[in-house]
Design a protein around this motif. Structure first.
Motif, PDB file in Angstrom:
ATOM      1  N   PRO A  33      95.621  61.200  76.004  1.00  0.00           N
ATOM      2  CA  PRO A  33      94.934  60.440  77.059  1.00  0.00           C
ATOM      3  C   PRO A  33      94.688  58.993  76.631  1.00  0.00           C
ATOM      4  CG  PRO A  33      93.952  62.607  76.859  1.00  0.00           C
ATOM      5  CD  PRO A  33      94.928  62.476  75.714  1.00  0.00           C
ATOM      6  N   MET A  34      95.425  58.066  77.230  1.00  0.00           N
ATOM      7  CA  MET A  34      95.291  56.652  76.895  1.00  0.00           C
ATOM      8  C   MET A  34      93.987  56.079  77.447  1.00  0.00           C
ATOM      9  SD  MET A  34      96.510  54.088  75.382  1.00  0.00           S
ATOM     10  CE  MET A  34      95.941  52.399  75.366  1.00  0.00           C
ATOM     11  N   MET A  35      93.609  56.496  78.641  1.00  0.00           N
ATOM     12  CA  MET A  35      92.351  56.081  79.279  1.00  0.00           C
ATOM     13  C   MET A  35      92.219  54.562  79.303  1.00  0.00           C
ATOM     14  SD  MET A  35      89.768  59.008  77.748  1.00  0.00           S
ATOM     15  CE  MET A  35      90.176  58.709  76.028  1.00  0.00           C
ATOM     16  N   PHE A  36      93.287  53.895  79.773  1.00  0.00           N
ATOM     17  CA  PHE A  36      93.338  52.434  79.728  1.00  0.00           C
ATOM     18  C   PHE A  36      92.192  51.785  80.483  1.00  0.00           C
ATOM     19  CE2 PHE A  36      94.557  48.251  81.189  1.00  0.00           C
ATOM     20  CZ  PHE A  36      95.098  47.662  80.057  1.00  0.00           C
ATOM     21  N   HIS A  37      91.910  52.264  81.672  1.00  0.00           N
ATOM     22  CA  HIS A  37      90.868  51.618  82.477  1.00  0.00           C
ATOM     23  C   HIS A  37      89.468  51.883  81.917  1.00  0.00           C
ATOM     24  CE1 HIS A  37      94.273  51.101  85.182  1.00  0.00           C
ATOM     25  NE2 HIS A  37      93.552  50.194  85.792  1.00  0.00           N
ATOM     26  N   TYR A  38      89.290  53.004  81.268  1.00  0.00           N
ATOM     27  CA  TYR A  38      88.038  53.259  80.548  1.00  0.00           C
ATOM     28  C   TYR A  38      87.912  52.275  79.383  1.00  0.00           C
ATOM     29  CZ  TYR A  38      84.768  55.633  77.392  1.00  0.00           C
ATOM     30  OH  TYR A  38      83.732  55.938  76.538  1.00  0.00           O
ATOM     31  N   PHE A  39      89.005  52.106  78.635  1.00  0.00           N
ATOM     32  CA  PHE A  39      89.029  51.136  77.535  1.00  0.00           C
ATOM     33  C   PHE A  39      88.669  49.747  78.040  1.00  0.00           C
ATOM     34  CE2 PHE A  39      91.612  47.637  75.951  1.00  0.00           C
ATOM     35  CZ  PHE A  39      91.155  47.534  74.641  1.00  0.00           C
ATOM     36  N   TRP A  40      89.234  49.354  79.179  1.00  0.00           N
ATOM     37  CA  TRP A  40      89.019  48.001  79.680  1.00  0.00           C
ATOM     38  C   TRP A  40      87.552  47.769  80.059  1.00  0.00           C
ATOM     39  CZ3 TRP A  40      92.737  44.305  79.425  1.00  0.00           C
ATOM     40  CH2 TRP A  40      92.427  43.059  80.003  1.00  0.00           C
ATOM     41  N   ARG A  41      86.909  48.774  80.608  1.00  0.00           N
ATOM     42  CA  ARG A  41      85.484  48.626  80.944  1.00  0.00           C
ATOM     43  C   ARG A  41      84.655  48.345  79.695  1.00  0.00           C
ATOM     44  NH1 ARG A  41      83.250  52.862  85.510  1.00  0.00           N
ATOM     45  NH2 ARG A  41      84.807  52.439  87.120  1.00  0.00           N
ATOM     46  N   LEU A  42      85.030  48.968  78.593  1.00  0.00           N
ATOM     47  CA  LEU A  42      84.266  48.817  77.356  1.00  0.00           C
ATOM     48  C   LEU A  42      84.663  47.577  76.562  1.00  0.00           C
ATOM     49  CD1 LEU A  42      84.197  52.492  76.008  1.00  0.00           C
ATOM     50  CD2 LEU A  42      82.431  51.301  77.319  1.00  0.00           C
ATOM     51  N   HIS A  43      85.956  47.241  76.575  1.00  0.00           N
ATOM     52  CA  HIS A  43      86.442  46.211  75.649  1.00  0.00           C
ATOM     53  C   HIS A  43      87.301  45.137  76.309  1.00  0.00           C
ATOM     54  CE1 HIS A  43      85.059  48.958  72.549  1.00  0.00           C
ATOM     55  NE2 HIS A  43      85.828  49.910  73.048  1.00  0.00           N
ATOM     56  N   GLY A  44      87.341  45.100  77.611  1.00  0.00           N
ATOM     57  CA  GLY A  44      88.212  44.156  78.303  1.00  0.00           C
ATOM     58  C   GLY A  44      87.925  42.700  78.014  1.00  0.00           C
ATOM     59  N   GLU A  45      86.687  42.392  77.629  1.00  0.00           N
ATOM     60  CA  GLU A  45      86.347  40.995  77.359  1.00  0.00           C
ATOM     61  C   GLU A  45      87.130  40.424  76.173  1.00  0.00           C
ATOM     62  OE1 GLU A  45      83.821  43.495  74.750  1.00  0.00           O
ATOM     63  OE2 GLU A  45      84.331  43.520  76.887  1.00  0.00           O
ATOM     64  N   VAL A  46      87.688  41.314  75.353  1.00  0.00           N
ATOM     65  CA  VAL A  46      88.483  40.857  74.201  1.00  0.00           C
ATOM     66  C   VAL A  46      89.695  40.051  74.666  1.00  0.00           C
ATOM     67  CG1 VAL A  46      89.862  41.627  72.217  1.00  0.00           C
ATOM     68  CG2 VAL A  46      87.737  42.797  72.792  1.00  0.00           C
ATOM     69  N   ALA A  47      90.141  40.289  75.893  1.00  0.00           N
ATOM     70  CA  ALA A  47      91.302  39.575  76.417  1.00  0.00           C
ATOM     71  C   ALA A  47      91.085  38.069  76.405  1.00  0.00           C
ATOM     72  CB  ALA A  47      91.622  40.052  77.825  1.00  0.00           C
ATOM     73  N   GLN A  48      89.838  37.622  76.460  1.00  0.00           N
ATOM     74  CA  GLN A  48      89.530  36.189  76.438  1.00  0.00           C
ATOM     75  C   GLN A  48      89.928  35.551  75.116  1.00  0.00           C
ATOM     76  OE1 GLN A  48      85.387  35.697  77.489  1.00  0.00           O
ATOM     77  NE2 GLN A  48      85.551  37.117  79.214  1.00  0.00           N
ATOM     78  N   GLN A  49      90.092  36.383  74.077  1.00  0.00           N
ATOM     79  CA  GLN A  49      90.474  35.880  72.754  1.00  0.00           C
ATOM     80  C   GLN A  49      91.990  35.833  72.565  1.00  0.00           C
ATOM     81  OE1 GLN A  49      88.337  38.063  69.671  1.00  0.00           O
ATOM     82  NE2 GLN A  49      86.635  38.424  71.089  1.00  0.00           N
ATOM     83  N   GLY A  50      92.735  36.280  73.566  1.00  0.00           N
ATOM     84  CA  GLY A  50      94.183  36.207  73.493  1.00  0.00           C
ATOM     85  C   GLY A  50      94.852  37.563  73.349  1.00  0.00           C
ATOM     86  N   ALA A  51      96.170  37.558  73.498  1.00  0.00           N
ATOM     87  CA  ALA A  51      96.950  38.797  73.486  1.00  0.00           C
ATOM     88  C   ALA A  51      96.895  39.508  72.144  1.00  0.00           C
ATOM     89  CB  ALA A  51      98.401  38.495  73.860  1.00  0.00           C
ATOM     90  N   SER A  52      96.887  38.749  71.059  1.00  0.00           N
ATOM     91  CA  SER A  52      96.859  39.358  69.730  1.00  0.00           C
ATOM     92  C   SER A  52      95.574  40.141  69.512  1.00  0.00           C
ATOM     93  CB  SER A  52      97.012  38.286  68.647  1.00  0.00           C
ATOM     94  OG  SER A  52      96.984  38.871  67.363  1.00  0.00           O
ATOM     95  N   ALA A  53      94.445  39.547  69.879  1.00  0.00           N
ATOM     96  CA  ALA A  53      93.154  40.223  69.727  1.00  0.00           C
ATOM     97  C   ALA A  53      93.077  41.452  70.626  1.00  0.00           C
ATOM     98  CB  ALA A  53      92.016  39.259  70.043  1.00  0.00           C
TER      99      ALA A  53
END
Length: 288
Positions: A33-53
């Motif tokens: 179970p990848m649970m991508f959208h669950y992951f994004w709710r918890l950690h999506g703000e990391v995207a502001q630091q760029g693709a590598s982060a």
């Protein structure tokens, strides 16, 4: 390409259905179970630091992290006594990371773009030609992210397993997550099941059978071949004998039944005249 999201309640056979589709050559699925959208709710703000982060967060904090950390680590309560191992995956992590960054380079890192970049780079990292992928199967694990998914992919389709709630309740307590339920009021468990069934009812009516496929655990075990032939047709993939067995990254997997593992774990007791297990596992008050 068809985007299919697999979701149901815990112990409703979500992982079982996932394992049956896992090895099909037209299907691309992270074998957990990848649970991508669950992951994004918890950690999506990391995207502001760029693709590598963002990739590092996915690598260490999503369902993928559970795959890579070692299934057999006794210190990991989610994986204990499960026979899946990271060694079976054969992921080229450098190719995976570089591809993910490449596909997001120059684009706004949205949840939707990150999802597509993740699966395309994962496909390349495991040597699965992208042009041979007809279905992306994302195991979102539960039904609580349907709205988020449809915000990103208005044409998304869903497979949602259903099962006798008595059996779900008993399996939750019997299985490897049994400790989670110890000491909880019965209503805490039942409310999870209730909300799952409400979501299945709402979205199956909203999207219709062409896009929301309810698959019954008991029916699979009663007549697996007919059931999988029908599911393959709905997924718009060719029927393949690989659909008749559970696999993890194309390797044989005996499953994670709460009761036992082995070739007979999927035999429906009712079909052989046996009493359902939940009748002996639950008390009279719990059954009521």
């Amino acid at each position: 390409m068809k985007l299919i999201f697999l979701s149901g309640s815990r112990s409703s056979s979500t992982e079982f259905v996932h394992s049956l589709l896992d090895g099909h050559p037209q299907v691309l699925a992270v074998p957990f179970p990848m649970m991508f959208h669950y992951f994004w709710r918890l950690h999506g703000e990391v995207a502001q630091q760029g693709a590598s982060a963002l990739f590092e967060a996915l690598r260490n904090k999503s369902g993928l992290a559970m795959v890579l950390s070692n299934y057999n680590d006794p210190g990991n309560p989610y994986m204990y006594k499960d026979d899946r191992t990271a060694e079976k995956l054969n992921i080229d992590m450098a190719l995976f990371r570089n591809g993910f960054i490449k596909y997001l380079d120059g684009s706004m890192i949205s949840r939707r773009n990150a999802f597509l970049a993740f699966y395309r780079s994962y496909s390349e990292a495991i040597g699965h030609p992208w042009d041979e992928v007809d279905v992306i199967l994302e195991n979102s694990h539960n039904t609580f992210y349907h709205r988020d998914i449809l915000e990103d992919f208005s044409d998304a389709c869903f497979i949602s397993p259903i099962r006798d709630p008595h059996a779900i309740f008993a399996s939750c307590r019997k299985g490897r997550f049994g400790y989670v339920y110890e000491g909880l009021a019965e209503t805490s468990i039942l409310m999870h099941l209730y909300q799952t069934f409400i979501n299945q009812l709402i979205y199956s009516r909203l999207l219709g059978p062409e896009r929301y496929y309810l698959i019954k655990n008991e029916t699979i075990h009663q007549n697996k071949r007919a059931c999988m032939e029908e599911l393959a047709k709905w997924c718009e993939i060719e029927f393949n004998e690989i659909l008749m067995q559970s696999t993890f990254a194309n390797s044989h997997w005996e499953g994670n039944s709460a009761y036992k593992k082995g070739s007979d774990k999927g035999v429906l007791r009712a079909a052989t005249g046996e009493q359902p297990r939940w009748m002996s596992e639950l008390s009279t008050s719990e059954i009521r």
